[in-house]
Design a protein around this motif. Sequence first.
Motif, PDB file in Angstrom:
ATOM      1  N   ALA A   1       0.346  -1.392   0.046  1.00 16.11           N
ATOM      2  CA  ALA A   1      -0.553  -0.066   0.193  1.00 16.11           C
ATOM      3  C   ALA A   1       1.080   1.212   0.028  1.00 16.11           C
ATOM      4  O   ALA A   1       0.082   2.283  -0.206  1.00 16.11           O
ATOM      5  CB  ALA A   1      -0.824   0.382   0.882  1.00 16.11           C
TER       6      ALA A   1
ATOM      7  N   GLY B   1       0.434   3.140  -3.027  1.00 14.54           N
ATOM      8  CA  GLY B   1      -1.341   3.435  -3.724  1.00 14.54           C
ATOM      9  C   GLY B   1      -1.261   4.861  -3.671  1.00 14.54           C
ATOM     10  O   GLY B   1      -1.929   5.165  -4.116  1.00 14.54           O
TER      11      GLY B   1
ATOM     12  N   ASP C   1      -1.100   1.750   4.344  1.00 19.21           N
ATOM     13  CA  ASP C   1      -2.401   1.127   5.490  1.00 19.21           C
ATOM     14  C   ASP C   1      -3.079   1.853   6.494  1.00 19.21           C
ATOM     15  O   ASP C   1      -3.072   3.066   6.174  1.00 19.21           O
ATOM     16  CB  ASP C   1      -2.191   0.409   5.715  1.00 19.21           C
ATOM     17  CG  ASP C   1      -0.629   0.769   6.997  1.00 19.21           C
ATOM     18  OD1 ASP C   1      -0.664   0.965   8.040  1.00 19.21           O
ATOM     19  OD2 ASP C   1       0.747   0.295   6.899  1.00 19.21           O
TER      20      ASP C   1
ATOM     21  N   ASP D   1     -11.132   2.779   3.094  1.00 26.37           N
ATOM     22  CA  ASP D   1     -11.033   1.262   3.514  1.00 26.37           C
ATOM     23  C   ASP D   1     -10.850   1.133   1.871  1.00 26.37           C
ATOM     24  O   ASP D   1     -11.899  -0.076   2.220  1.00 26.37           O
ATOM     25  CB  ASP D   1     -11.031  -0.361   3.879  1.00 26.37           C
ATOM     26  CG  ASP D   1      -9.324  -0.682   4.330  1.00 26.37           C
ATOM     27  OD1 ASP D   1      -9.286  -1.013   2.640  1.00 26.37           O
ATOM     28  OD2 ASP D   1      -8.713  -1.254   4.888  1.00 26.37           O
TER      29      ASP D   1
ATOM     30  N   ASP E   1     -10.930  -1.950   0.692  1.00 22.66           N
ATOM     31  CA  ASP E   1     -11.104  -4.112   0.703  1.00 22.66           C
ATOM     32  C   ASP E   1     -12.075  -3.745   0.904  1.00 22.66           C
ATOM     33  O   ASP E   1     -13.426  -4.498   1.303  1.00 22.66           O
ATOM     34  CB  ASP E   1     -10.574  -4.363   1.433  1.00 22.66           C
ATOM     35  CG  ASP E   1     -10.610  -4.164   3.006  1.00 22.66           C
ATOM     36  OD1 ASP E   1     -11.128  -3.898   3.507  1.00 22.66           O
ATOM     37  OD2 ASP E   1      -9.596  -4.457   3.638  1.00 22.66           O
TER      38      ASP E   1
ATOM     39  N   THR F   1      -5.533  -4.939  -3.046  1.00 25.56           N
ATOM     40  CA  THR F   1      -5.340  -4.417  -1.638  1.00 25.56           C
ATOM     41  C   THR F   1      -4.754  -5.212  -0.792  1.00 25.56           C
ATOM     42  O   THR F   1      -5.127  -6.694  -1.656  1.00 25.56           O
ATOM     43  CB  THR F   1      -6.502  -4.521  -1.159  1.00 25.56           C
ATOM     44  OG1 THR F   1      -6.941  -3.838  -0.208  1.00 25.56           O
ATOM     45  CG2 THR F   1      -7.689  -4.622  -1.480  1.00 25.56           C
TER      46      THR F   1
ATOM     47  N   GLU G   1      -5.490   1.837   1.831  1.00 27.99           N
ATOM     48  CA  GLU G   1      -4.758   0.190   1.249  1.00 27.99           C
ATOM     49  C   GLU G   1      -5.031  -0.228  -0.211  1.00 27.99           C
ATOM     50  O   GLU G   1      -5.743  -1.327  -0.589  1.00 27.99           O
ATOM     51  CB  GLU G   1      -5.768  -0.791   2.882  1.00 27.99           C
ATOM     52  CG  GLU G   1      -6.184  -0.252   3.740  1.00 27.99           C
ATOM     53  CD  GLU G   1      -4.960  -0.826   3.999  1.00 27.99           C
ATOM     54  OE1 GLU G   1      -4.149  -1.860   3.628  1.00 27.99           O
ATOM     55  OE2 GLU G   1      -3.964  -1.314   5.702  1.00 27.99           O
ATOM     56  N   VAL G   2      -4.698   1.086  -0.993  1.00 24.65           N
ATOM     57  CA  VAL G   2      -4.558   1.011  -2.656  1.00 24.65           C
ATOM     58  C   VAL G   2      -3.309  -0.064  -2.650  1.00 24.65           C
ATOM     59  O   VAL G   2      -1.972   0.692  -2.075  1.00 24.65           O
ATOM     60  CB  VAL G   2      -5.019   1.651  -3.161  1.00 24.65           C
ATOM     61  CG1 VAL G   2      -4.836   1.625  -4.523  1.00 24.65           C
ATOM     62  CG2 VAL G   2      -6.239   2.220  -3.349  1.00 24.65           C
TER      63      VAL G   2
ATOM     64  N   ASP H   1      -3.269  -4.841  -8.471  1.00 22.79           N
ATOM     65  CA  ASP H   1      -3.836  -4.761  -9.603  1.00 22.79           C
ATOM     66  C   ASP H   1      -4.122  -5.767 -11.142  1.00 22.79           C
ATOM     67  O   ASP H   1      -3.025  -5.977 -11.164  1.00 22.79           O
ATOM     68  CB  ASP H   1      -3.794  -3.054  -9.301  1.00 22.79           C
ATOM     69  CG  ASP H   1      -5.073  -2.714  -9.297  1.00 22.79           C
ATOM     70  OD1 ASP H   1      -6.299  -2.640  -9.533  1.00 22.79           O
ATOM     71  OD2 ASP H   1      -5.679  -1.317  -9.224  1.00 22.79           O
TER      72      ASP H   1
ATOM     73  N   THR I   1      -7.976  -0.537  -9.172  1.00 24.44           N
ATOM     74  CA  THR I   1      -8.312  -0.397  -7.808  1.00 24.44           C
ATOM     75  C   THR I   1      -8.025   1.140  -7.722  1.00 24.44           C
ATOM     76  O   THR I   1      -8.831   1.636  -7.157  1.00 24.44           O
ATOM     77  CB  THR I   1      -7.577  -1.699  -7.390  1.00 24.44           C
ATOM     78  OG1 THR I   1      -7.964  -2.893  -7.155  1.00 24.44           O
ATOM     79  CG2 THR I   1      -7.954  -1.247  -5.774  1.00 24.44           C
TER      80      THR I   1
END
Length: 318
Positions: free
Chosen positions: A61, A64, A134, A240, A242, A252, A284-285, A290, A295
């Motif tokens: 992440a 992200g 995260d 998040d 997810d 994720t 959390e990406v 991916d 995402t």
Amino acid sequence: MDHKQELQNPMASADADMPLYGSLGMTFMEFPYAPSVKQTDADVVVSGVPFDMATSGRSGARFGPQGIRSASANLIWEGARWPWDFALDDHLKVADVGNVNFKHGEPQTLVDNLQRHILQIMESGKKSLTFGGDHFITLPILRSVAKIHGPVCLVHVDAHTDTYSGGSKYDHGTFLHHAVEEGLVDDKHSVQIGIRTNYSKDAHGFEVLDAAWVGDHGPHEVLKHIKEKVGDRPVYVTFDIDGLDPAFAPGTGTPVSGGLTMDTALKVIRGLQGLNLVGMDVVEVAPAYDHADITSLAGATLALDFLYVLAHNKIHHS
């Protein structure tokens, strides 16, 4: 100074250096880059936090912020984004200040620098939009938000409650346990949405609209519960990725089947109009897991619609 140095974010302090992957390749939505919070008159400050040392499962992440900013390139061509009837830039000033710096391998420097950074945003009367990283990063953010706004109501989209009392000092699954204990969050006026993992229901202070309930009742009922809970109190949104079903967000660290659709999530975010919103994070990406950047695109799209909600609120309260 060369171009790369110009894009390096100067939010470093004596106890921090530029983390790995900490450079800024492009800004979110190509919004203006600001060297610091003090050097912009923007209404909203976008920040990245490339930190994933608190993950309990798959790391990644830290990429992200980079992934979300890059994916936002797919969204910049639309002057007035559907379904809104105005152009964001006409009503809301947004600046991207790059990434929060910390000393690689020393999580406490991330905590200290992130708290200092968010407090500066809050003290200036601006709103924050933060890309993780995260979910641990939300705890330092909430500490600074609460210093200005008091205990905030949380609109929390996630597959997990993150209220677990175990774990280490730096743990993305315990941030909300600590936030409640520290008095940062008003759990009696907060809502958790999309939960579909086990948690202790005894003495669980949050209202939970689990993923199955959301699927049965839809975004209209979700929003009804949110608005009844939070009223006119300050609201912080933590999303998040997810919380979405892996069909919409495979990239994720802890994917859980049976989550929200992207359509439902967007309708919930758009429906937050009129609330006293003080900030949002998308966490959390993890682009390495991916496919076709879907995402990262989901994270960018949710963030952009949140900005439209802020613009809508500004239009109707100015």
